[in-house]
Design a protein around this motif. Structure first.
Motif, PDB file in Angstrom:
ATOM      1  N   ASN A 183       0.865  -1.324  -0.019  1.00 44.33           N
ATOM      2  CA  ASN A 183       0.072   0.022  -0.038  1.00 44.33           C
ATOM      3  C   ASN A 183       0.687   1.248   0.022  1.00 44.33           C
ATOM      4  OD1 ASN A 183       1.005  -0.149   2.591  1.00 44.33           O
ATOM      5  ND2 ASN A 183      -0.880  -0.357   3.619  1.00 44.33           N
ATOM      6  N   CYS A 184       1.904   1.319  -0.900  1.00 47.45           N
ATOM      7  CA  CYS A 184       2.800   2.572  -0.844  1.00 47.45           C
ATOM      8  C   CYS A 184       1.976   3.460  -1.650  1.00 47.45           C
ATOM      9  CB  CYS A 184       4.307   2.057  -1.366  1.00 47.45           C
ATOM     10  SG  CYS A 184       5.319   1.461  -0.326  1.00 47.45           S
ATOM     11  N   SER A 185       2.360   4.857  -1.527  1.00 47.97           N
ATOM     12  CA  SER A 185       1.677   5.877  -2.275  1.00 47.97           C
ATOM     13  C   SER A 185       1.972   5.851  -3.590  1.00 47.97           C
ATOM     14  CB  SER A 185       2.033   7.081  -1.591  1.00 47.97           C
ATOM     15  OG  SER A 185       3.573   7.444  -1.576  1.00 47.97           O
ATOM     16  N   GLU A 186       3.231   5.211  -3.885  1.00 45.31           N
ATOM     17  CA  GLU A 186       3.699   5.067  -5.426  1.00 45.31           C
ATOM     18  C   GLU A 186       4.064   3.578  -5.615  1.00 45.31           C
ATOM     19  OE1 GLU A 186       6.926   7.387  -6.651  1.00 45.31           O
ATOM     20  OE2 GLU A 186       5.851   9.218  -5.691  1.00 45.31           O
ATOM     21  N   GLN A 187       3.351   3.008  -6.602  1.00 44.32           N
ATOM     22  CA  GLN A 187       3.270   1.572  -6.886  1.00 44.32           C
ATOM     23  C   GLN A 187       3.988   1.362  -8.021  1.00 44.32           C
ATOM     24  OE1 GLN A 187       3.260  -0.278  -4.687  1.00 44.32           O
ATOM     25  NE2 GLN A 187       1.414  -0.430  -3.289  1.00 44.32           N
ATOM     26  N   THR A 188       4.475   0.212  -8.366  1.00 46.12           N
ATOM     27  CA  THR A 188       5.002  -0.093  -9.569  1.00 46.12           C
ATOM     28  C   THR A 188       5.280  -1.631  -9.505  1.00 46.12           C
ATOM     29  OG1 THR A 188       7.095  -0.027 -11.085  1.00 46.12           O
ATOM     30  CG2 THR A 188       7.524  -0.047  -8.841  1.00 46.12           C
ATOM     31  N   ASP A 189       5.745  -2.340 -10.707  1.00 52.26           N
ATOM     32  CA  ASP A 189       6.315  -3.777 -10.617  1.00 52.26           C
ATOM     33  C   ASP A 189       7.227  -4.086  -9.797  1.00 52.26           C
ATOM     34  OD1 ASP A 189       7.013  -2.493 -12.957  1.00 52.26           O
ATOM     35  OD2 ASP A 189       8.060  -4.455 -13.448  1.00 52.26           O
ATOM     36  N   ARG A 190       7.510  -5.144  -9.090  1.00 49.55           N
ATOM     37  CA  ARG A 190       8.566  -5.502  -8.544  1.00 49.55           C
ATOM     38  C   ARG A 190       8.840  -6.762  -8.679  1.00 49.55           C
ATOM     39  NH1 ARG A 190       5.412  -2.635  -4.464  1.00 49.55           N
ATOM     40  NH2 ARG A 190       6.008  -0.430  -4.435  1.00 49.55           N
ATOM     41  N   HIS A 191      10.087  -7.206  -8.515  1.00 53.14           N
ATOM     42  CA  HIS A 191      10.461  -8.805  -9.128  1.00 53.14           C
ATOM     43  C   HIS A 191      11.403  -9.370  -7.787  1.00 53.14           C
ATOM     44  CE1 HIS A 191       8.486  -8.050 -12.586  1.00 53.14           C
ATOM     45  NE2 HIS A 191       8.958  -6.808 -12.944  1.00 53.14           N
ATOM     46  N   VAL A 192      11.203 -10.542  -7.562  1.00 47.63           N
ATOM     47  CA  VAL A 192      11.983 -10.976  -6.346  1.00 47.63           C
ATOM     48  C   VAL A 192      12.406 -12.230  -6.853  1.00 47.63           C
ATOM     49  CG1 VAL A 192      11.738 -12.070  -3.998  1.00 47.63           C
ATOM     50  CG2 VAL A 192      10.305 -10.026  -4.584  1.00 47.63           C
ATOM     51  N   GLU A 193      13.778 -12.607  -6.517  1.00 45.52           N
ATOM     52  CA  GLU A 193      14.531 -13.829  -6.671  1.00 45.52           C
ATOM     53  C   GLU A 193      14.965 -14.393  -5.710  1.00 45.52           C
ATOM     54  OE1 GLU A 193      17.248 -13.555  -9.933  1.00 45.52           O
ATOM     55  OE2 GLU A 193      15.758 -12.595 -11.169  1.00 45.52           O
ATOM     56  N   LEU A 194      14.745 -15.580  -5.002  1.00 45.52           N
ATOM     57  CA  LEU A 194      15.035 -16.146  -3.817  1.00 45.52           C
ATOM     58  C   LEU A 194      15.849 -17.490  -4.231  1.00 45.52           C
ATOM     59  CD1 LEU A 194      12.045 -16.002  -1.099  1.00 45.52           C
ATOM     60  CD2 LEU A 194      13.993 -14.309  -1.455  1.00 45.52           C
ATOM     61  N   LYS A 195      17.158 -17.608  -3.817  1.00 46.98           N
ATOM     62  CA  LYS A 195      17.733 -18.929  -4.347  1.00 46.98           C
ATOM     63  C   LYS A 195      18.722 -19.239  -3.194  1.00 46.98           C
ATOM     64  CE  LYS A 195      21.010 -20.126  -7.844  1.00 46.98           C
ATOM     65  NZ  LYS A 195      21.942 -19.872  -9.096  1.00 46.98           N
ATOM     66  N   ASP A 196      18.359 -20.620  -3.057  1.00 41.53           N
ATOM     67  CA  ASP A 196      19.282 -21.174  -1.960  1.00 41.53           C
ATOM     68  C   ASP A 196      19.237 -20.414  -0.647  1.00 41.53           C
ATOM     69  OD1 ASP A 196      20.593 -22.884  -3.795  1.00 41.53           O
ATOM     70  OD2 ASP A 196      22.164 -21.421  -4.291  1.00 41.53           O
ATOM     71  N   ILE A 197      17.725 -20.469  -0.218  1.00 38.62           N
ATOM     72  CA  ILE A 197      17.566 -19.922   1.345  1.00 38.62           C
ATOM     73  C   ILE A 197      17.449 -21.164   2.159  1.00 38.62           C
ATOM     74  CG2 ILE A 197      15.971 -18.468   2.156  1.00 38.62           C
ATOM     75  CD1 ILE A 197      17.585 -17.290   0.023  1.00 38.62           C
ATOM     76  N   GLU A 198      17.890 -20.593   3.200  1.00 36.47           N
ATOM     77  CA  GLU A 198      17.433 -21.904   4.488  1.00 36.47           C
ATOM     78  C   GLU A 198      16.621 -21.338   5.454  1.00 36.47           C
ATOM     79  OE1 GLU A 198      20.599 -23.919   6.923  1.00 36.47           O
ATOM     80  OE2 GLU A 198      20.054 -22.486   8.430  1.00 36.47           O
ATOM     81  N   VAL A 199      15.414 -21.907   5.598  1.00 35.58           N
ATOM     82  CA  VAL A 199      14.368 -21.244   6.477  1.00 35.58           C
ATOM     83  C   VAL A 199      14.351 -22.304   7.434  1.00 35.58           C
ATOM     84  CG1 VAL A 199      11.930 -20.671   6.524  1.00 35.58           C
ATOM     85  CG2 VAL A 199      13.234 -20.468   4.412  1.00 35.58           C
ATOM     86  N   LYS A 200      13.986 -21.651   8.775  1.00 35.16           N
ATOM     87  CA  LYS A 200      13.780 -22.258   9.923  1.00 35.16           C
ATOM     88  C   LYS A 200      12.686 -21.768  10.613  1.00 35.16           C
ATOM     89  CE  LYS A 200      16.499 -23.938  14.353  1.00 35.16           C
ATOM     90  NZ  LYS A 200      17.584 -23.795  15.197  1.00 35.16           N
ATOM     91  N   ALA A 201      11.712 -22.574  11.054  1.00 34.00           N
ATOM     92  CA  ALA A 201      10.441 -22.308  11.712  1.00 34.00           C
ATOM     93  C   ALA A 201      10.719 -21.820  13.067  1.00 34.00           C
ATOM     94  CB  ALA A 201       9.483 -23.522  11.765  1.00 34.00           C
ATOM     95  N   PRO A 202       9.754 -20.827  13.527  1.00 35.48           N
ATOM     96  CA  PRO A 202       8.486 -20.329  13.108  1.00 35.48           C
ATOM     97  C   PRO A 202       8.387 -19.428  12.056  1.00 35.48           C
ATOM     98  CG  PRO A 202       8.866 -19.462  15.042  1.00 35.48           C
ATOM     99  CD  PRO A 202       9.863 -20.425  14.887  1.00 35.48           C
TER     100      PRO A 202
END
Length: 269
Positions: A183-202
């Motif tokens: 909900n930023c006042s100025e919006q645009t397309d954004r692109h995310v690349e996640l590679k080789d990520i270690e995720v630990k819960a929670p």
């Protein structure tokens, strides 16, 4: 949860860091730290020493922190996750910050005002956000190695335009790893690349993107630990807006258009 980022900032005190100064060293060899392992969780680094700062450190060029732990005090000393805090570091367009540990409190972490690189940067206890990316369209932000933990909400807040690439990163005890501003006042397309990520819960979600603005999220080599019930959502889609209203969630999972990954791109251990 998207966050409104039309913030009212207090008058800032700043220290310019370029070349030698403010306890940081330019260049130097990358400190060797074990980021990922196929058998165990990431190893968090032992800082080489502590430095307390009460004003935002302005970064240009390439700055090597030599694994110093930075801790906010004074105006940067708040440890909660309220909106409107100043960052510990502000990076100019094209700047690189490497080999730094942000301790607690860490205020609003790091702000990238244009393209930037964060290399082997660790957040021990995320404050408001770990890092916010605010460059214009065409900007490229790279987060290489490092890790973050104890983030009640977002770790990486993507407010500007361009592409955010995160690789070799470890995250644990968090809300969302990456959120394209809903909900930023100025919006645009954004692109995310996640590679080789270690995720630990929670954790709640790896990435949240706005499908109505043409966002994309590409995931590969994602390794999730301790989430037997698979509560962590890899990719959540939203209907973003520029009015400041809370964005509406529209879907989850791969759809071939916005959330781009296959079952084999994510493993659970």
């Amino acid at each position: 949860m998207g966050s409104t980022h039309r913030k009212k900032f207090l008058t800032r005190r700043r220290t310019v860091v370029g070349g030698l100064g403010a306890g940081l060293l330019v260049a130097g060899a990358l400190t060797t730290t074990s980021l990922m392992s196929t058998a165990s969780a990431a190893e968090w680094p032992t800082p080489s020493g502590d430095r307390k700062v009460s004003e935002t450190q302005e970064i240009s060029g390439v700055v090597d922190g030599k694994m110093t732990r930075y801790i906010g005090e004074g105006d940067l000393g708040g440890g909660d996750q309220g909106e409107g805090k100043d960052p510990i570091f502000e990076l100019a367009d094209g700047a690189t910050l490497k080999n730094v540990v942000l301790g607690s409190p860490a205020a609003d972490g790091i702000h990238c005002m244009g393209s930037c690189t964060l290399e082997n940067v660790w957040w021990e206890d995320v404050g408001e956000d770990a890092a916010s990316f605010k460059g214009g369209e065409g900007s490229t932000y790279e987060v290489m190695g490092g890790g973050a933990r104890k983030a009640d909400d977002k770790v990486l807040q993507f407010n500007g335009g361009g592409t955010l690439k995160v690789s070799g990163f470890a995250v644990e005890d968090f809300g969302k790893l990456v959120r394209s501003c809903g909900n930023c006042s100025e919006q645009t397309d954004r692109h995310v690349e996640l590679k080789d990520i270690e995720v630990k819960a929670p954790g709640k979600a790896l990435v949240g993107v706005n499908e109505n603005y043409g966002d994309t999220a590409r995931l590969s080599g994602i390794r999730i630990l301790g989430d037997e019930d698979r509560k962590i959502e890899p990719c959540v889609r939203y209907q973003g807006n520029d009015s400041g209203d809370e964005p509406e969630e529209t879907g989850k999972g791969p759809d071939g258009k916005t959330c781009l990954y296959k079952e084999g791109d994510i493993s659970y251990e």
